[in-house]
Motif scaffolding. Structure first.
Motif, PDB file in Angstrom:
ATOM      1  N   UNK A  10      -7.637   0.981  -3.455  1.00 50.97           N
ATOM      2  CA  UNK A  10      -6.918  -0.111  -2.562  1.00 50.97           C
ATOM      3  C   UNK A  10      -5.350   0.258  -1.816  1.00 50.97           C
ATOM      4  N   UNK A  11      -4.533   1.588  -2.518  1.00 49.26           N
ATOM      5  CA  UNK A  11      -3.367   2.437  -2.022  1.00 49.26           C
ATOM      6  C   UNK A  11      -3.686   2.349  -0.724  1.00 49.26           C
ATOM      7  N   UNK A  12      -5.175   3.013  -0.525  1.00 49.30           N
ATOM      8  CA  UNK A  12      -5.647   3.366   0.773  1.00 49.30           C
ATOM      9  C   UNK A  12      -4.891   2.494   2.092  1.00 49.30           C
ATOM     10  N   UNK A  13      -6.413   0.965   1.420  1.00 48.86           N
ATOM     11  CA  UNK A  13      -6.781   0.468   2.345  1.00 48.86           C
ATOM     12  C   UNK A  13      -4.719  -0.688   2.397  1.00 48.86           C
ATOM     13  N   UNK A  14      -4.293  -0.690   1.772  1.00 48.30           N
ATOM     14  CA  UNK A  14      -3.051  -0.847   2.273  1.00 48.30           C
ATOM     15  C   UNK A  14      -1.958  -0.406   2.664  1.00 48.30           C
ATOM     16  N   UNK A  15      -1.646   0.754   1.974  1.00 47.36           N
ATOM     17  CA  UNK A  15      -0.942   1.515   3.045  1.00 47.36           C
ATOM     18  C   UNK A  15      -1.697   1.585   4.803  1.00 47.36           C
ATOM     19  N   UNK A  16      -2.895   1.510   4.377  1.00 45.42           N
ATOM     20  CA  UNK A  16      -3.387   1.255   6.272  1.00 45.42           C
ATOM     21  C   UNK A  16      -2.899   0.509   7.163  1.00 45.42           C
ATOM     22  N   UNK A  17      -2.665  -0.617   6.791  1.00 45.63           N
ATOM     23  CA  UNK A  17      -2.699  -1.822   7.162  1.00 45.63           C
ATOM     24  C   UNK A  17      -0.366  -1.855   7.576  1.00 45.63           C
ATOM     25  N   UNK A 107       6.016   7.247   8.786  1.00 50.78           N
ATOM     26  CA  UNK A 107       6.559   6.910   7.037  1.00 50.78           C
ATOM     27  C   UNK A 107       5.266   6.803   5.840  1.00 50.78           C
ATOM     28  N   UNK A 108       4.999   6.692   4.931  1.00 50.87           N
ATOM     29  CA  UNK A 108       3.631   6.630   4.606  1.00 50.87           C
ATOM     30  C   UNK A 108       3.896   4.724   3.667  1.00 50.87           C
ATOM     31  N   UNK A 109       4.817   4.125   3.840  1.00 50.04           N
ATOM     32  CA  UNK A 109       5.059   3.304   3.983  1.00 50.04           C
ATOM     33  C   UNK A 109       4.623   2.429   2.436  1.00 50.04           C
ATOM     34  N   UNK A 110       4.616   3.688   0.660  1.00 45.32           N
ATOM     35  CA  UNK A 110       4.313   3.812  -0.627  1.00 45.32           C
ATOM     36  C   UNK A 110       4.963   2.323  -1.071  1.00 45.32           C
ATOM     37  N   UNK A 111       6.662   2.496   0.127  1.00 46.67           N
ATOM     38  CA  UNK A 111       7.632   1.321  -0.476  1.00 46.67           C
ATOM     39  C   UNK A 111       7.418   0.314   0.536  1.00 46.67           C
ATOM     40  N   UNK A 112       6.691  -1.200   0.320  1.00 43.81           N
ATOM     41  CA  UNK A 112       6.361  -1.221  -1.065  1.00 43.81           C
ATOM     42  C   UNK A 112       4.308  -1.050  -1.379  1.00 43.81           C
ATOM     43  N   UNK A 113       4.072  -0.943  -0.437  1.00 45.01           N
ATOM     44  CA  UNK A 113       2.947  -1.171  -0.657  1.00 45.01           C
ATOM     45  C   UNK A 113       1.958  -0.744  -1.784  1.00 45.01           C
ATOM     46  N   UNK A 114       2.204   0.509  -2.535  1.00 46.96           N
ATOM     47  CA  UNK A 114       1.444   0.714  -3.808  1.00 46.96           C
ATOM     48  C   UNK A 114       2.343   0.267  -4.440  1.00 46.96           C
ATOM     49  N   UNK A 115       2.928  -1.096  -4.726  1.00 42.57           N
ATOM     50  CA  UNK A 115       3.125  -1.634  -6.068  1.00 42.57           C
ATOM     51  C   UNK A 115       2.257  -3.281  -5.379  1.00 42.57           C
ATOM     52  N   UNK A 116       2.222  -3.314  -4.821  1.00 42.82           N
ATOM     53  CA  UNK A 116       1.178  -4.102  -3.959  1.00 42.82           C
ATOM     54  C   UNK A 116      -0.377  -4.252  -4.101  1.00 42.82           C
ATOM     55  N   UNK A 117      -0.274  -2.754  -4.376  1.00 38.42           N
ATOM     56  CA  UNK A 117      -1.563  -2.175  -4.244  1.00 38.42           C
ATOM     57  C   UNK A 117      -2.234  -2.438  -6.485  1.00 38.42           C
TER      58      UNK A 117
END
Ligand SMILES: [Zn+2]
Length: 285
Positions: A10-17, A107-117
């Protein structure tokens, strides 16, 4: 109980968007697919009309998912914004050792896709394991990065009036922030009349002197620096003051900027109401 492989996917998929501020449509579709695969019914999922009320530059509204509870309890909200900063455009997330990092210079986009995941994983874990849970609302706001515009436009009724909420958007997972400052930023433009300061100063009106008097009056009222009135507190600051052209010119323009803060929105309002009239007062001729 958490399927860690699924969580990582989920994390990898969402970061890639790609989904920069105002352009979150692809994030909405990936989240929607994942939530349905996790067991959410389509009728639980909707987007609101925040983008329409915000005007141009926003393509889709906030994504809101309302899960009915399996137990009678107050509704709980979790939220994580969908948009990422421009630096994240074209991100390709890769696993490097125990970390997920961007492949290139983005950038990675962990803010805030990590929480979306994390929220997808939460729902998947609850629904697949049939774990009892209260009514839950998931809020995925748009346009957080340029000023919390999505959250600002959310209607409480669209969220099902949750009793409490957790916004997952901080630095450390074991840190909880339970309060935030309300702040108001202000700009005051003061116009005077410019004359030669050596030859005919009496014909000029100094914007600088008016600005000084106005701020002195704010301070005399007790609304400068730290403000304490009974048990209510706040702050007020003059951040910048710019004006004037030359030492031999009476200053004809001054622009001041400042801010006021308080944990109490009501007291913040009182601070603003105390300062505004002072800055707005026309000097006597
Ligand atoms: Zn954030």
């Amino acid at each position: 109980m958490i399927n860690q492989d699924a969580a990582l996917t989920h994390l990898l998929d969402l970061l890639a968007v790609d989904g920069l501020t105002g352009r979150e449509s692809k994030v909405v579709s990936v989240l929607t697919k994942k939530l349905i695969a996790a067991g959410c019914k389509k009728v639980w999922i909707k987007t609101d009309d925040a983008h329409k009320r915000l005007g141009e530059g926003f393509e889709i509204g906030n994504l809101i998912v309302k899960l009915p509870g399996t137990v009678k309890a107050p509704r709980i909200l979790f939220s994580a914004h969908m948009d990422t900063v421009p630096l994240c455009k074209g991100v390709v997330p890769v696993i490097k050792g125990t970390r997920v990092v961007p492949k290139g210079k983005t950038g990675l986009g962990g803010d805030d896709r990590s929480s979306c995941a994390a929220m997808v994983t939460l729902v998947e874990t609850l629904l697949k394991n049939k774990t009892s849970h209260p009514p839950i609302t998931l809020l995925f706001p748009i346009a957080e990065e340029n000023g919390l515009h999505g959250s600002r436009m959310v209607r409480l009724t669209d969220l099902g009036n949750p009793a409490m909420g957790f916004n997952l958007d901080g630095q450390y997972p074991n840190e909880v922030i339970i309060g935030a400052m309300s702040a108001v930023r202000w700009t005051a433009k003061i116009s005077g009349t410019s004359t030669h300061a050596g030859l005919e100063p009496e014909k000029g009106i100094s914007a600088g002197l008016i600005a000084s008097k106005a701020m002195a009056a704010v301070a005399e009222k007790g609304y400068f620096g730290r403000i304490i009135k009974g048990n209510r507190t706040g702050t007020s600051n003059l951040g910048s003051i710019n004006g004037g052209e030359a030492n031999n010119q009476v200053m004809d323009q001054t622009v001041m900027t400042g801010e006021c803060r308080s944990h109490s929105p009501a007291f913040l309002d009182q601070i603003v109401r105390s300062i505004k009239p002072v800055l707005r007062r026309r000097p006597r001729a």
